[in-house]
Motif scaffolding. Structure first.
Motif, PDB file in Angstrom:
ATOM      1  N   UNK A  39     -60.969  48.790 -15.307  1.00 33.85           N
ATOM      2  CA  UNK A  39     -60.607  50.222 -15.341  1.00 33.85           C
ATOM      3  C   UNK A  39     -61.714  51.026 -16.025  1.00 33.85           C
ATOM      4  N   UNK A  40     -62.284  50.480 -17.092  1.00 31.21           N
ATOM      5  CA  UNK A  40     -63.386  51.186 -17.781  1.00 31.21           C
ATOM      6  C   UNK A  40     -64.569  51.357 -16.845  1.00 31.21           C
ATOM      7  N   UNK A  41     -64.882  50.303 -16.095  1.00 39.62           N
ATOM      8  CA  UNK A  41     -66.012  50.371 -15.164  1.00 39.62           C
ATOM      9  C   UNK A  41     -65.745  51.410 -14.070  1.00 39.62           C
ATOM     10  N   UNK A  42     -64.534  51.406 -13.541  1.00 39.57           N
ATOM     11  CA  UNK A  42     -64.182  52.355 -12.476  1.00 39.57           C
ATOM     12  C   UNK A  42     -64.321  53.794 -12.977  1.00 39.57           C
ATOM     13  N   UNK A  43     -63.798  54.042 -14.182  1.00 36.20           N
ATOM     14  CA  UNK A  43     -63.832  55.405 -14.711  1.00 36.20           C
ATOM     15  C   UNK A  43     -65.267  55.820 -15.045  1.00 36.20           C
ATOM     16  N   UNK A  97     -56.430  55.314 -10.438  1.00 32.06           N
ATOM     17  CA  UNK A  97     -55.392  55.985 -11.218  1.00 32.06           C
ATOM     18  C   UNK A  97     -55.799  56.141 -12.680  1.00 32.06           C
ATOM     19  N   UNK A  98     -55.309  57.228 -13.316  1.00 32.46           N
ATOM     20  CA  UNK A  98     -55.551  57.433 -14.740  1.00 32.46           C
ATOM     21  C   UNK A  98     -54.842  56.323 -15.515  1.00 32.46           C
ATOM     22  N   UNK A  99     -55.428  55.894 -16.632  1.00 34.31           N
ATOM     23  CA  UNK A  99     -54.827  54.784 -17.381  1.00 34.31           C
ATOM     24  C   UNK A  99     -55.287  54.783 -18.822  1.00 34.31           C
ATOM     25  N   UNK A 137     -53.154  42.334 -24.368  1.00 27.96           N
ATOM     26  CA  UNK A 137     -53.511  43.740 -24.182  1.00 27.96           C
ATOM     27  C   UNK A 137     -52.892  44.202 -22.874  1.00 27.96           C
ATOM     28  N   UNK A 138     -52.505  45.472 -22.845  1.00 26.33           N
ATOM     29  CA  UNK A 138     -51.908  45.998 -21.614  1.00 26.33           C
ATOM     30  C   UNK A 138     -52.623  47.267 -21.174  1.00 26.33           C
ATOM     31  N   UNK A 139     -52.538  47.501 -19.873  1.00 26.99           N
ATOM     32  CA  UNK A 139     -53.045  48.735 -19.306  1.00 26.99           C
ATOM     33  C   UNK A 139     -51.827  49.498 -18.799  1.00 26.99           C
TER      34      UNK A 139
END
Ligand code: AMP
Ligand code: GLY
Length: 430
Positions: free
Chosen positions: A113-117, A124-126, A187-189
């Motif tokens: 998710x960090x890479x995508x953003x 999707x926002x997360x 850890x959760x997203x």
């Protein structure tokens, strides 16, 4: 060794995907000898199988050295994330599949998710959490439903779509504090829920080069009409006309190009399959997830449709020579229907004798997944997804008719299948 000397190949894994990979490699002029570990009874009809588990990294490297393997094709995600390809490289053995750094793109949803953003790839926002209290604070102001994901690998069970605040809070607690998800849930997203049609594409990546494979469509839910819990996949067909040329052009520009460039920019020399889960939302296609391996059962239809030798593609990617390759596809449809054990994805019986037809037609293959030999040497059921019945046809209807006719000739007591693989597409075509 000269450039054209046929190679000794090891296929790692034991599912239908690996049966399709082994089946393609034994037909390839690029392969001298093909072996598999651990393989399954279907694979053992194509090549020798060795009893080394797919997550036994030391055992697999030792097997590759002992069997003088030149090229390893890694099927599942777990050995990739555990660094099998890194370990093989240390021994000078070429492999198809990313090293552990690339494996993280599937093994950590937060990393991805960090890479995508960071690289502005639509998704999707997360937000990520490792403390229950902080996650609960965030959930106070969230809108519902909301998606809670365990960070690590969870064999397809780490994603919960929580309908309300209470369910989200209890899911977060279960993941971070409970034992059900082990380390993968520490850890959760927490992610915005996306709406639309879900699809996926397979991209063969080699550094900055890539080739997009034909489209395919999986059917994840256990019941007809896409109802019930998610499975590994109950059937697939290719091509998937849902992704028309315009949508594919958009997916390539907005998702594939920035993904390949972004992964390379992070210093990851990715050589393997990037299998991208996508939601086609009203705002356009958005990434749900990356997988770092071929899909199962998508591989069974994709490889069946390739005109280009699949081993040639994987070898070129592993060597960093993908840019020179022209991949061509048969002008035919393929379908795979999964025969499962009734009860899957929950509990199901094992050890049931399977009766196979005496012969299968041209362009039909029964790929094995959850099967084993019993003491008497008969093939019996040994998993939730047992077989992948695959057929090629001039159109989707022909492929479907052939696959289902073959399914009806296979017998085991708890046989369960979905009768509607490709039905939505067939209705669209009408
Ligand atoms: P993943 O492993 O991230 O692909 O999630 C498994 C499944 O959960 C996907 O195939 C989707 O059906 C669903 N899913 C994941 N993320 C979302 C999301 N943000 N919104 C809606 N559904 C999702
Ligand atoms: N068929 C979906 C997957 O392999 O993840």
């Amino acid at each position: 060794m000269s450039e054209n000397t046929p190679l000794n190949v090891l296929i790692v894994g034991s599912g239908g995907r690996e049966h399709a990979l082994a089946n393609a490699c034994v037909k390839s002029p690029l392969a001298a000898r093909v072996i598999a570990a651990p393989g399954n009874p279907g694979i053992s009809a194509d090549c020798d199988c060795f009893k080394v588990a797919a997550d036994d990294i030391d055992g697999l490297v030792a097997l590759a050295v002992e069997q003088k393997i030149d090229f390893v094709i890694v099927g599942p995600e777990v050995p990739l994330a555990l660094g099998l390809v890194d370990a093989l490289q240390e021994k000078g053995i070429l492999a198809y599949g990313p090293k552990a750094d690339g494996g993280r793109l599937e093994a950590s949803k937060i990393f991805t998710k960090k890479l995508l953003l960071k690289h502005k790839i639509p998704t999707g926002a997360a937000a990520a959490f490792d403390k229950v209290d902080a996650a609960i604070d965030y959930l106070e102001t969230a809108s519902y439903p909301i998606v809670v994901k365990a960070d690590g690998l969870a064999a397809g069970k780490g994603v919960i779509i929580a309908k309300d605040h209470d369910e989200a809070v209890s899911t977060v607690r279960d993941m971070i504090e409970g034992a059900a998800f082990g380390e993968s849930g520490k850890e959760v997203l927490i992610e915005e829920c996306l709406y639309g049609e879900e699809t996926s594409i397979h991209v063969i990546v080699s550094g900055n080069d890539y080739v997009i494979l034909p489209t395919s469509q999986d059917h994840k839910q256990i019941f007809e009409g896409d109802k019930g819990p998610n499975t590994g996949g109950m059937g697939a067909y290719s091509p998937a006309d849902l992704i028309d040329d315009d949508l594919m052009a958009r997916i390539e520009e907005e998702i594939v190009k920035p993904s390949v460039a972004g992964i390379a920019a992070e210093g990851i020399d990715f050589r393997g399959t990037l299998f991208i889960g996508i939601m086609i939302t009203e705002e356009g296609p958005k990434v749900l997830e990356y997988n770092t391996r071929f899909g199962d059962p998508e591989t069974q239809v994709l490889l069946t449709r390739l005109k280009t030798d699949p081993m040639e593609i994987m070898l070129a990617a592993a060597k960093g020579e993908l840019g020179r390759l022209d991949v061509t596809v048969k002008d035919q449809y393929a379908m795979v229907v999964v025969l499962a054990s009734d009860g899957y994805p929950g509990t199901y019986p094992k050890g049931e004798t399977i009766t196979f037809p005496k012969a299968v037609g041209e362009n039909e293959v029964i790929f094995h997944a959850g099967t084993r030999f019993n003491e008497a040497g008969d093939v019996v059921t040994n998993g939730g997804r047992v077989l992948g019945v695959t057929a090629l046809g001039a159109d989707l209807k022909t492929a479907a008719d052939k696959a289902y006719a073959l399914c009806d000739q296979i017998r085991f007591k708890s046989k369960y299948l979905r009768r509607d693989i490709g039905a939505k597409e067939l209705n669209r075509q009408r």
